[in-house]
Each structure stands twice: as structure tokens, then as C-alpha cells.
Design an enzyme around this catalytic site. Sequence first.
Site, PDB file in Angstrom:
ATOM      1  CE  LYS A  65      39.186  39.289  31.276  1.00 40.45           C
ATOM      2  NZ  LYS A  65      40.296  38.406  31.631  1.00 40.45           N
ATOM      3  CD  GLN A  84      40.646  34.752  31.424  1.00 40.61           C
ATOM      4  OE1 GLN A  84      40.441  35.773  30.785  1.00 40.61           O
ATOM      5  NE2 GLN A  84      40.610  34.730  32.743  1.00 40.61           N
ATOM      6  CG  ASP A  92      45.760  40.602  31.402  1.00 36.36           C
ATOM      7  OD1 ASP A  92      44.736  41.235  31.746  1.00 36.36           O
ATOM      8  OD2 ASP A  92      45.747  39.409  31.045  1.00 36.36           O
TER       9      ASP A  92
END
Length: 279
Positions: A52, A96, A119
Site C-alpha cells: 500500500k 490494517q 477502506d
Amino acid sequence: MAQLIDGKRISKEIKDELKAEVDALKGRGIQICLAVVQVGQDPASCVYVNNKKKACAYIGIESESYELPDEVSEEELLALVDRLNHSEHVNGILVQLPLPAHIDEDKIIRAISPDKDVDGFHPVSVGRLWIGEPGFLSCTPAGIIQLLKRSGISMDGKECVVVGRSNIVGKPMAALLLREHATVTMAHSHTKNLWEITKRADILIVAIGKRQFIDAGYVKEGAVVIDVGMHRDDNNKLCGDIVFDEIFEKASAVTPVPGGVGPMTIAMLMNNCVEAVRK
Ligand code: NAP
């Protein structure tokens, strides 16, 4: 023999479009910053986080790293999220997953400001998706829609079957297919005679999390098959939820693993980071 849907090529295409958009924003003095929060040093999470950050660097998005020890308390993590929510510099917040067992993941997801929820997991983002309002889309299913569109596969009026009903893949996938005017059926572990349902699909999306579970017997001749699964086979090679070689002979188009859905997830995360400032 099926058309191979090339996720690597399509994700590169999207990242290049985003890079040009980010350059133009920089020209107007607008810089995008993603805060990446990682708890512990789980090897798989480290790989995801690094990928990422690399994608951010490629596109020209600043990434700020917050690496916390495994034993960090839920209160400390919530305090960091609160600080990032209020930071004028940070446009997107990514925590995460998975988190250690002593931290309530849902509580952390709900603590992230819906305006920085890149997200797309916050209940506000999920609600916006279902009622058709603009907002952050869950990255993997949003990537699948792009794979289909950019491969010239229309969803309008098609029979689509989604196998799997998780909050991050199956459910948002169904909502996005509805938005594209598909007729959508969702299947899960309680579904009876799964093969009868999957064989109706013009477009079959498989997100079961079981290695090579769906073989050609589940697939209609000429169907489009999207494989979300990610596993290692007995030879330690990456493979998906479908028996690829059999389905490749029967489908009209199929995604490989690796190089299909996987690269799209990060491309769509980058798109959400840009979306945070487009708004
Ligand atoms: P998950 O949370 O474990 O959900 C799996 C779903 O499959 C559940 O809804 C489950 O039904 C259903 N299921 C399980 N066994 C079934 C069966 N025999 N017949 C029909 N349905 C069945 O998994 P997930 O997070 O959605 O992920 C699915 C797969 O995609 C995993 O392999 C994961 O690694 C991969 N993945 C890849 C990416 C990527 O970027 N490439 C991103 C996310 C996930 P119930 O609800 O009834 O239990």
C-alpha cells in the site's frame, strides 16, 4: 478457452490515471496524505502495508506510518484514530486488519471518521452504498466492477451470483452489482444445491475462502468467472477459490490468481484516497 481478465494491466491503468489526477491536484497546491496504522508485525500484514505504501509513492500520495506494538491497548489505538480524525493534514485513515484479539475491530472501524474511511468499512459508508449515495466503496468489490467494465463486460440485466456474504467482499459486491442493474443472487454456507444456483450465473463471483472449491461443474458454459480467493496450493503456489484450468476451458472470461482481483484492491484503495479530496 476463456479471455483472461488481466488485473495487473487494469490496476496499472487505474494507478496511472490517478497519478495524473494527483499531479494536477499538486499543481493546485493540494497534497493527499494517507495514515497507515499497523498493530504488531504479522508477516502477511507487513506485506500488505508495504504494498500500500509503495502504491502511494507511485501515485504521489504521502503515506504516514504508525507502527504500534502488539500489546497496545484499545484505548491507545482509539486515541490515535481520534488524533488522525482531527488532523487537517491526513485525508485517509487505514487501520490494517486483523487486529490482535484484545482489540475490538468493529469499535476501531466505527471510530474512524466516515470522511476518512478509505477502506469503506464504516457503517456510514456501507449505508451510503446501499442507498446509492456517493461515498467510499469497499476496495475489493469496487475493483471487480472496474475489472468487468474495463474488460468490456456489461452487468446490465445479467444474472450475477455472488458466493460468500462477508462484510468486506460478498455483501458490498452484491450492492455494487445491483447498482450496475444486474439481477443478483447471494449464496453462502447454508445455501442448498449451490451448483444449481451458480450454474444460472452469467457472471459468477466466488469469495468463499476455500481453496479450489468451485470446479467446472458449478459453472455455465460461457459464463464470466471472478475468483476472489487467495491461497497457497500444495506446491506453495498462489491459487484461488476456483479450479482454474477446468474453468478456463468452459468460461468466456476468467480472472487468474495471482494477477486478477488482488492488484485491483490496492488500486481502488488509492482511488478512495483521491476521492477523499475530490469530495
Ligand atoms: P470470509 O469472511 O471467510 O467469508 C467467506 C464466505 O463464504 C462466507 O459468507 C461463507 O458463508 C461463505 N462460504 C463458506 N463456505 C461455503 C460453501 N461451502 N458454500 C457456499 N458459501 C460458503 O471470507 P472473505 O473475507 O469474504 O474472503 C474470501 C476469500 O477472498 C478469501 O480467500 C480471502 O483471502 C480472499 N480475499 C482476497 C482479497 C483480494 O484482494 N484478492 C480481498 C479480500 C478477500 P457463511 O456466511 O454462511 O459463513
